[in-house]
Design an enzyme around this catalytic site. Structure first.
Site, PDB file in Angstrom:
ATOM      1  N   HIS A  90      72.320  72.053  55.810  1.00 29.55           N
ATOM      2  CA  HIS A  90      72.042  70.646  55.533  1.00 29.55           C
ATOM      3  C   HIS A  90      70.577  70.461  55.128  1.00 29.55           C
ATOM      4  O   HIS A  90      70.270  69.779  54.143  1.00 29.55           O
ATOM      5  CB  HIS A  90      72.352  69.816  56.784  1.00 29.55           C
ATOM      6  N   GLU A  91      69.680  71.066  55.874  1.00 31.26           N
ATOM      7  CA  GLU A  91      68.251  70.890  55.583  1.00 31.26           C
ATOM      8  C   GLU A  91      67.864  71.535  54.254  1.00 31.26           C
ATOM      9  O   GLU A  91      67.068  70.973  53.491  1.00 31.26           O
ATOM     10  CB  GLU A  91      67.420  71.475  56.732  1.00 31.26           C
ATOM     11  N   HIS A  94      68.688  69.307  51.373  1.00 28.20           N
ATOM     12  CA  HIS A  94      67.680  68.294  51.036  1.00 28.20           C
ATOM     13  C   HIS A  94      66.636  68.870  50.066  1.00 28.20           C
ATOM     14  O   HIS A  94      66.217  68.203  49.125  1.00 28.20           O
ATOM     15  CB  HIS A  94      66.953  67.819  52.306  1.00 28.20           C
ATOM     16  N   GLU A 152      71.602  61.778  52.577  1.00 34.65           N
ATOM     17  CA  GLU A 152      72.289  62.427  53.699  1.00 34.65           C
ATOM     18  C   GLU A 152      73.639  62.983  53.263  1.00 34.65           C
ATOM     19  O   GLU A 152      74.017  64.098  53.619  1.00 34.65           O
ATOM     20  CB  GLU A 152      72.480  61.427  54.838  1.00 34.65           C
TER      21      GLU A 152
END
Length: 231
Positions: A90-91, A94, A152
């Site tokens: 997920h990070e 980004h 997100e």
């Protein structure tokens, strides 16, 4: 802003964090985190630096410039490699989607660009706090600027695909978010959820995306990608 400038800010912010926060020295925890991170970053390329910080908050982050930080509190929370892979994926999502750069561009005028680069070197100043928060680590310095729901959602989908392509079980991403939501109801600080708003639709979105991710996982495992990162 030019990606090179945002990368430079990420490098400076990561250097600040390493100088200011205690770095975990436990070989087993470091090996576990590095194993998971290496498997995922192998899918995107580059030479990523991974640091485990001694911090009981449930947090992890990735910065432009190929830097990854994971807090020991998160390491203790996860049950297995797949749950940690969900957060790290997920990070990294980004970063790959250039969300920090979008935030910089949206919130600051062009003349502020150079000032922001300099400000990251002084994270305790108001301008510095704003700058590091735009990068995605503002909670470290007291200012939180949450990513938008669009960001997100993009990071969730990119993350679940990245972990699957690396051979991790994407279904564990749902379990991870359930655990994070449960932890947020207790007394333990959940910094990850404070900077990454938890919406009821998040788990539903992941479930919807799971069939595609499962296909990617099966393809990865058929190609011999079977991570064995032991907690």
């Amino acid at each position: 802003m030019p990606d090179s400038e945002v990368d430079a800010m990420g490098l400076q912010a990561f250097t600040n964090l390493k100088n200011e926060k205690q770095i975990n020295q436990d070989p087993k925890e470091n090996q576990f985190v590095t194993c998971v991170a290496d498997a995922i970053t192998h899918e995107v390329g580059g030479n990523w630096e991974v640091v485990v910080f001694e911090d009981n908050t449930l947090n992890a982050f990735a910065l432009p410039g190929q830097k990854i930080g994971v807090h020991t509190g998160l390491v203790e929370l996860v049950d297995n490699q797949d749950q940690l892979a969900a957060v790290i994926g997920h990070e990294i999502g980004h970063v790959l989607a250039r969300h920090s750069n979008e935030r910089m561009s949206q919130k600051m005028g062009a003349q502020m660009g150079i000032a922001l680069i300099a400000a990251v070197a002084a994270p305790t100043t108001p301008m510095g706090q704003t700058a590091v928060s735009l990068l995605g680590v503002g909670a470290q310095y007291g200012i939180i600027m949450p990513f938008s729901r669009l960001h997100e959602s993009e990071a969730d989908m990119m993350g679940i695909e990245l972990m699957a392509k690396a051979g991790f079980n994407p279904a564990e991403s749902i379990t991870l978010w359930q655990k994070m939501a449960q932890a947020s109801q207790g007394a333990q600080p959940v910094e990850f959820l404070s900077t990454h708003p938890s919406h009821e639709t998040r788990i539903d979105d992941l479930r919807t995306h799971l069939p595609k991710a499962n296909t990617l996982m099966k393809q990865a495992r058929a190609a011999g990608k079977q991570p064995k990162c032991v907690k």
